[in-house]
Design an enzyme around this catalytic site. Structure first.
Site, PDB file in Angstrom:
ATOM      1  N   GLN A 111       0.285  -1.408   0.205  1.00  0.00           N
ATOM      2  CA  GLN A 111      -0.062   0.104   0.028  1.00  0.00           C
ATOM      3  C   GLN A 111       0.663   1.338   0.069  1.00  0.00           C
ATOM      4  O   GLN A 111       0.813   2.349  -0.575  1.00  0.00           O
ATOM      5  CB  GLN A 111      -0.996   0.198   1.131  1.00  0.00           C
ATOM      6  CG  GLN A 111      -1.518   0.816   1.321  1.00  0.00           C
ATOM      7  CD  GLN A 111      -2.830   0.955   0.304  1.00  0.00           C
ATOM      8  OE1 GLN A 111      -3.267  -0.017  -0.630  1.00  0.00           O
ATOM      9  NE2 GLN A 111      -3.009   2.068  -0.764  1.00  0.00           N
ATOM     10  N   TRP A 139      -6.915   9.575  -3.967  1.00  0.00           N
ATOM     11  CA  TRP A 139      -6.801   8.334  -5.563  1.00  0.00           C
ATOM     12  C   TRP A 139      -6.201   7.201  -4.634  1.00  0.00           C
ATOM     13  O   TRP A 139      -7.241   5.967  -4.994  1.00  0.00           O
ATOM     14  CB  TRP A 139      -6.339   8.454  -6.385  1.00  0.00           C
ATOM     15  CG  TRP A 139      -6.690   9.662  -7.339  1.00  0.00           C
ATOM     16  CD1 TRP A 139      -6.229  11.065  -7.618  1.00  0.00           C
ATOM     17  CD2 TRP A 139      -7.901   9.487  -8.116  1.00  0.00           C
ATOM     18  NE1 TRP A 139      -7.179  11.591  -8.335  1.00  0.00           N
ATOM     19  CE2 TRP A 139      -8.130  10.670  -8.754  1.00  0.00           C
ATOM     20  CE3 TRP A 139      -8.921   8.288  -8.185  1.00  0.00           C
ATOM     21  CZ2 TRP A 139      -8.776  11.197  -9.584  1.00  0.00           C
ATOM     22  CZ3 TRP A 139      -9.694   9.209  -9.481  1.00  0.00           C
ATOM     23  CH2 TRP A 139     -10.170   9.840  -9.930  1.00  0.00           C
ATOM     24  N   ALA A 141      -5.558   5.402  -0.603  1.00  0.00           N
ATOM     25  CA  ALA A 141      -5.522   5.318   1.080  1.00  0.00           C
ATOM     26  C   ALA A 141      -4.307   5.258   1.425  1.00  0.00           C
ATOM     27  O   ALA A 141      -3.830   4.926   0.640  1.00  0.00           O
ATOM     28  CB  ALA A 141      -7.114   4.361   1.349  1.00  0.00           C
ATOM     29  N   SER A 146      -6.397   1.861   3.804  1.00  0.00           N
ATOM     30  CA  SER A 146      -7.259   0.581   2.977  1.00  0.00           C
ATOM     31  C   SER A 146      -7.536  -0.611   2.756  1.00  0.00           C
ATOM     32  O   SER A 146      -7.490  -1.340   3.141  1.00  0.00           O
ATOM     33  CB  SER A 146      -6.096   0.638   1.872  1.00  0.00           C
ATOM     34  OG  SER A 146      -6.166   0.289   0.402  1.00  0.00           O
ATOM     35  N   HIS A 148      -8.256  -2.381   0.585  1.00  0.00           N
ATOM     36  CA  HIS A 148      -6.971  -3.721   0.621  1.00  0.00           C
ATOM     37  C   HIS A 148      -6.250  -4.330   1.037  1.00  0.00           C
ATOM     38  O   HIS A 148      -5.817  -5.708   0.932  1.00  0.00           O
ATOM     39  CB  HIS A 148      -6.791  -3.266  -1.049  1.00  0.00           C
ATOM     40  CG  HIS A 148      -6.902  -2.676  -2.284  1.00  0.00           C
ATOM     41  ND1 HIS A 148      -7.184  -3.799  -3.113  1.00  0.00           N
ATOM     42  CD2 HIS A 148      -7.253  -1.513  -2.546  1.00  0.00           C
ATOM     43  CE1 HIS A 148      -8.132  -2.563  -4.410  1.00  0.00           C
ATOM     44  NE2 HIS A 148      -7.571  -1.584  -4.512  1.00  0.00           N
ATOM     45  N   ASP A 155      -9.938  -4.607  -7.227  1.00  0.00           N
ATOM     46  CA  ASP A 155     -10.406  -3.346  -8.158  1.00  0.00           C
ATOM     47  C   ASP A 155     -10.022  -4.589  -9.491  1.00  0.00           C
ATOM     48  O   ASP A 155      -9.562  -5.709  -9.946  1.00  0.00           O
ATOM     49  CB  ASP A 155      -8.815  -2.591  -8.716  1.00  0.00           C
ATOM     50  CG  ASP A 155      -8.612  -1.823  -7.729  1.00  0.00           C
ATOM     51  OD1 ASP A 155     -10.081  -1.233  -6.569  1.00  0.00           O
ATOM     52  OD2 ASP A 155      -7.617  -1.504  -7.369  1.00  0.00           O
ATOM     53  N   GLU A 197     -14.184   5.955  -8.606  1.00  0.00           N
ATOM     54  CA  GLU A 197     -14.456   4.209  -8.829  1.00  0.00           C
ATOM     55  C   GLU A 197     -14.747   3.193  -8.788  1.00  0.00           C
ATOM     56  O   GLU A 197     -15.337   3.046  -8.279  1.00  0.00           O
ATOM     57  CB  GLU A 197     -12.629   3.937  -7.597  1.00  0.00           C
ATOM     58  CG  GLU A 197     -11.924   5.402  -7.652  1.00  0.00           C
ATOM     59  CD  GLU A 197     -10.259   4.287  -6.049  1.00  0.00           C
ATOM     60  OE1 GLU A 197     -10.866   3.264  -5.838  1.00  0.00           O
ATOM     61  OE2 GLU A 197      -9.491   4.566  -6.391  1.00  0.00           O
ATOM     62  N   HIS A 200     -13.935  -0.410  -8.578  1.00  0.00           N
ATOM     63  CA  HIS A 200     -13.195  -0.587  -6.715  1.00  0.00           C
ATOM     64  C   HIS A 200     -14.702  -0.898  -6.033  1.00  0.00           C
ATOM     65  O   HIS A 200     -15.529  -0.545  -6.166  1.00  0.00           O
ATOM     66  CB  HIS A 200     -12.690   0.083  -5.967  1.00  0.00           C
ATOM     67  CG  HIS A 200     -12.814  -0.049  -5.213  1.00  0.00           C
ATOM     68  ND1 HIS A 200     -10.581  -0.284  -4.294  1.00  0.00           N
ATOM     69  CD2 HIS A 200     -13.062  -0.341  -3.626  1.00  0.00           C
ATOM     70  CE1 HIS A 200     -11.262  -0.545  -3.119  1.00  0.00           C
ATOM     71  NE2 HIS A 200     -12.358  -0.451  -2.526  1.00  0.00           N
TER      72      HIS A 200
END
Length: 227
Positions: A111, A139, A141, A146, A148, A155, A197, A200
Protein backbone atom coordinates in the site's frame (compact mmCIF):
# COMPACT_ATOMS: atom_id res chain seq x y z
CA UNK A 1 14.48 53.35 -18.41
CA UNK A 2 14.47 49.81 -19.78
CA UNK A 3 16.50 48.66 -16.77
CA UNK A 4 13.95 50.19 -14.38
CA UNK A 5 11.06 48.49 -16.19
CA UNK A 6 12.88 45.18 -15.99
CA UNK A 7 13.39 45.64 -12.24
CA UNK A 8 9.71 46.49 -11.74
CA UNK A 9 8.69 43.43 -13.74
CA UNK A 10 10.99 41.25 -11.63
CA UNK A 11 9.53 42.67 -8.38
CA UNK A 12 5.99 41.98 -9.58
CA UNK A 13 6.92 38.44 -10.53
CA UNK A 14 8.58 37.91 -7.15
CA UNK A 15 5.49 39.20 -5.33
CA UNK A 16 3.28 36.88 -7.36
CA UNK A 17 5.46 33.88 -6.53
CA UNK A 18 5.38 34.77 -2.81
CA UNK A 19 1.58 35.17 -2.83
CA UNK A 20 1.10 31.84 -4.62
CA UNK A 21 3.45 30.13 -2.17
CA UNK A 22 1.58 31.59 0.82
CA UNK A 23 -1.73 30.47 -0.65
CA UNK A 24 -0.36 26.96 -1.05
CA UNK A 25 0.74 26.94 2.58
CA UNK A 26 -2.71 28.12 3.68
CA UNK A 27 -4.26 25.36 1.58
CA UNK A 28 -2.07 22.78 3.29
CA UNK A 29 -2.99 24.12 6.74
CA UNK A 30 -6.70 24.08 5.83
CA UNK A 31 -6.38 20.51 4.55
CA UNK A 32 -4.71 19.42 7.78
CA UNK A 33 -7.46 21.06 9.85
CA UNK A 34 -10.11 19.32 7.74
CA UNK A 35 -8.33 16.03 8.24
CA UNK A 36 -8.31 16.53 12.01
CA UNK A 37 -11.97 17.43 11.99
CA UNK A 38 -12.44 14.05 10.34
CA UNK A 39 -12.33 12.49 13.82
CA UNK A 40 -16.06 13.19 13.85
CA UNK A 41 -16.27 10.46 11.17
CA UNK A 42 -15.06 7.79 13.56
CA UNK A 43 -17.14 4.62 13.29
CA UNK A 44 -17.02 1.83 15.90
CA UNK A 45 -15.52 -1.39 14.55
CA UNK A 46 -18.28 -3.73 13.44
CA UNK A 47 -18.48 -7.16 15.04
CA UNK A 48 -19.33 -8.51 11.58
CA UNK A 49 -16.15 -9.00 9.55
CA UNK A 50 -17.84 -8.10 6.27
CA UNK A 51 -19.05 -4.71 7.55
CA UNK A 52 -15.80 -3.33 8.98
CA UNK A 53 -15.39 0.28 7.83
CA UNK A 54 -11.91 1.33 6.79
CA UNK A 55 -11.29 4.83 5.41
CA UNK A 56 -9.10 7.85 6.09
CA UNK A 57 -10.74 8.34 9.49
CA UNK A 58 -10.96 4.69 10.49
CA UNK A 59 -7.84 2.54 10.42
CA UNK A 60 -7.68 -1.23 10.16
CA UNK A 61 -8.14 -2.80 13.63
CA UNK A 62 -4.81 -3.72 15.20
CA UNK A 63 -5.91 -7.30 15.80
CA UNK A 64 -7.23 -7.81 12.26
CA UNK A 65 -6.00 -10.91 10.44
CA UNK A 66 -6.94 -12.45 7.14
CA UNK A 67 -6.66 -15.87 5.51
CA UNK A 68 -5.90 -15.35 1.84
CA UNK A 69 -6.91 -17.24 -1.29
CA UNK A 70 -4.77 -16.84 -4.40
CA UNK A 71 -6.56 -16.27 -7.70
CA UNK A 72 -5.44 -17.71 -11.03
CA UNK A 73 -3.64 -14.48 -11.97
CA UNK A 74 -1.72 -14.27 -8.70
CA UNK A 75 -3.92 -11.70 -6.98
CA UNK A 76 -5.17 -12.59 -3.50
CA UNK A 77 -8.41 -12.03 -1.58
CA UNK A 78 -9.91 -13.00 1.75
CA UNK A 79 -10.82 -16.68 1.37
CA UNK A 80 -14.31 -15.94 2.74
CA UNK A 81 -15.25 -13.81 -0.28
CA UNK A 82 -13.81 -16.13 -2.92
CA UNK A 83 -17.01 -18.17 -3.56
CA UNK A 84 -19.10 -15.03 -4.10
CA UNK A 85 -16.41 -13.45 -6.27
CA UNK A 86 -16.18 -16.57 -8.43
CA UNK A 87 -19.97 -16.74 -8.76
CA UNK A 88 -20.10 -13.11 -9.86
CA UNK A 89 -17.42 -13.63 -12.50
CA UNK A 90 -19.19 -16.75 -13.79
CA UNK A 91 -22.45 -14.79 -14.12
CA UNK A 92 -20.67 -11.99 -15.98
CA UNK A 93 -19.17 -14.47 -18.45
CA UNK A 94 -22.65 -15.87 -19.12
CA UNK A 95 -23.59 -12.32 -20.16
CA UNK A 96 -20.44 -12.19 -22.33
CA UNK A 97 -18.76 -9.72 -19.97
CA UNK A 98 -15.15 -10.69 -19.35
CA UNK A 99 -13.49 -9.23 -16.27
CA UNK A 100 -10.25 -9.56 -14.38
CA UNK A 101 -9.22 -8.76 -10.81
CA UNK A 102 -6.49 -6.21 -11.44
CA UNK A 103 -5.77 -5.68 -7.76
CA UNK A 104 -6.81 -7.50 -4.60
CA UNK A 105 -5.15 -7.79 -1.20
CA UNK A 106 -2.26 -5.46 -0.40
CA UNK A 107 0.13 -5.65 2.52
CA UNK A 108 1.13 -2.48 4.38
CA UNK A 109 4.32 -2.36 2.30
CA UNK A 110 2.43 -2.76 -0.98
CA UNK A 111 0.00 0.00 0.00
CA UNK A 112 2.87 2.35 0.80
CA UNK A 113 4.45 1.59 -2.57
CA UNK A 114 1.15 2.31 -4.33
CA UNK A 115 0.91 5.66 -2.51
CA UNK A 116 4.53 6.54 -3.35
CA UNK A 117 3.94 5.80 -7.02
CA UNK A 118 0.91 8.09 -7.11
CA UNK A 119 2.80 10.89 -5.38
CA UNK A 120 5.68 10.56 -7.85
CA UNK A 121 3.19 10.67 -10.72
CA UNK A 122 1.96 14.09 -9.60
CA UNK A 123 5.47 15.35 -8.86
CA UNK A 124 6.48 14.50 -12.43
CA UNK A 125 3.62 16.73 -13.58
CA UNK A 126 5.28 19.62 -11.77
CA UNK A 127 3.43 19.67 -8.45
CA UNK A 128 5.27 20.49 -5.22
CA UNK A 129 5.76 17.55 -2.88
CA UNK A 130 3.07 18.34 -0.30
CA UNK A 131 0.55 19.17 -3.03
CA UNK A 132 1.38 15.91 -4.81
CA UNK A 133 0.77 14.06 -1.54
CA UNK A 134 -2.63 15.71 -1.01
CA UNK A 135 -3.70 14.98 -4.57
CA UNK A 136 -2.54 11.38 -4.30
CA UNK A 137 -4.66 10.91 -1.17
CA UNK A 138 -7.78 11.58 -3.25
CA UNK A 139 -7.07 8.39 -5.20
CA UNK A 140 -4.98 6.20 -2.94
CA UNK A 141 -5.69 5.46 0.73
CA UNK A 142 -2.85 5.97 3.19
CA UNK A 143 -1.30 2.74 4.51
CA UNK A 144 -3.44 1.37 7.33
CA UNK A 145 -6.61 2.93 5.90
CA UNK A 146 -7.02 0.91 2.71
CA UNK A 147 -9.72 -1.68 2.16
CA UNK A 148 -7.26 -3.60 0.03
CA UNK A 149 -5.44 -4.44 3.26
CA UNK A 150 -8.61 -6.16 4.50
CA UNK A 151 -8.65 -8.53 1.56
CA UNK A 152 -12.33 -7.67 1.04
CA UNK A 153 -11.86 -5.24 -1.84
CA UNK A 154 -11.00 -5.83 -5.49
CA UNK A 155 -10.25 -3.55 -8.40
CA UNK A 156 -11.99 -5.06 -11.42
CA UNK A 157 -11.06 -4.17 -14.98
CA UNK A 158 -12.00 -5.40 -18.43
CA UNK A 159 -10.28 -8.41 -19.94
CA UNK A 160 -9.10 -8.15 -23.57
CA UNK A 161 -12.49 -9.21 -24.96
CA UNK A 162 -14.53 -6.49 -23.21
CA UNK A 163 -14.58 -2.70 -22.95
CA UNK A 164 -14.15 -1.03 -19.57
CA UNK A 165 -17.50 0.74 -19.72
CA UNK A 166 -19.22 -2.62 -20.29
CA UNK A 167 -17.61 -4.08 -17.18
CA UNK A 168 -18.41 -1.07 -15.00
CA UNK A 169 -21.98 -0.98 -16.27
CA UNK A 170 -22.53 -4.68 -15.56
CA UNK A 171 -21.02 -4.41 -12.10
CA UNK A 172 -23.09 -1.34 -11.22
CA UNK A 173 -26.27 -3.28 -12.03
CA UNK A 174 -25.40 -6.76 -10.73
CA UNK A 175 -22.59 -6.73 -8.16
CA UNK A 176 -25.00 -6.37 -5.23
CA UNK A 177 -26.59 -9.70 -6.19
CA UNK A 178 -23.35 -11.35 -5.11
CA UNK A 179 -22.69 -9.24 -2.03
CA UNK A 180 -20.42 -6.60 -3.56
CA UNK A 181 -20.87 -2.82 -3.59
CA UNK A 182 -19.28 -0.05 -5.61
CA UNK A 183 -17.36 1.34 -2.67
CA UNK A 184 -16.65 4.87 -3.92
CA UNK A 185 -19.70 6.23 -5.79
CA UNK A 186 -19.44 9.50 -7.67
CA UNK A 187 -21.84 11.34 -5.36
CA UNK A 188 -20.39 10.11 -2.04
CA UNK A 189 -16.84 11.47 -2.09
CA UNK A 190 -17.34 13.77 0.92
CA UNK A 191 -18.47 10.77 2.95
CA UNK A 192 -16.01 8.14 1.75
CA UNK A 193 -13.02 10.49 1.41
CA UNK A 194 -12.05 8.90 -1.91
CA UNK A 195 -12.71 10.02 -5.49
CA UNK A 196 -15.07 8.09 -7.76
CA UNK A 197 -13.71 4.65 -8.66
CA UNK A 198 -16.06 2.58 -10.83
CA UNK A 199 -13.63 -0.36 -10.67
CA UNK A 200 -13.35 -0.69 -6.87
CA UNK A 201 -15.74 -3.19 -5.32
CA UNK A 202 -16.01 -4.27 -1.69
CA UNK A 203 -17.66 -7.36 -0.27
CA UNK A 204 -20.30 -6.67 2.42
CA UNK A 205 -22.65 -9.64 1.98
CA UNK A 206 -25.71 -10.01 -0.20
CA UNK A 207 -28.26 -8.64 2.27
CA UNK A 208 -26.31 -5.46 3.05
CA UNK A 209 -25.28 -4.95 -0.59
CA UNK A 210 -28.85 -5.23 -1.82
CA UNK A 211 -30.14 -2.71 0.72
CA UNK A 212 -27.34 -0.28 -0.07
CA UNK A 213 -28.03 -0.65 -3.78
CA UNK A 214 -31.77 -0.08 -3.41
CA UNK A 215 -31.39 2.90 -1.07
CA UNK A 216 -28.33 4.41 -2.79
CA UNK A 217 -26.19 4.23 0.35
CA UNK A 218 -22.44 3.99 0.69
CA UNK A 219 -21.01 1.78 3.44
CA UNK A 220 -20.63 4.64 5.93
CA UNK A 221 -24.28 5.63 5.47
CA UNK A 222 -25.44 2.04 5.77
CA UNK A 223 -23.57 1.51 9.05
CA UNK A 224 -25.02 4.78 10.37
CA UNK A 225 -28.54 3.59 9.47
CA UNK A 226 -28.09 0.53 11.69
CA UNK A 227 -27.80 2.62 14.87
Amino acid sequence: MAKKKKENWFKKLLRTVVVVYLLLILWQVASNIYSKLGTTHKIPTSEEWNLIVVNRWNEIPEDYSVELMELSNGQKVDSRIYPALQEMFDAAREDEIYMVVADGYRSMKMQQETMNEKVEEYKKRGYMNFIAEKMAEKWVAAPGTSEHQLGLAVDINADVQTYGWEVYGWLANHAHEYGFIQRYPEDKMKITGISYEPWHYRYVGEEAATEMYEKNLCLEEYIDSLK
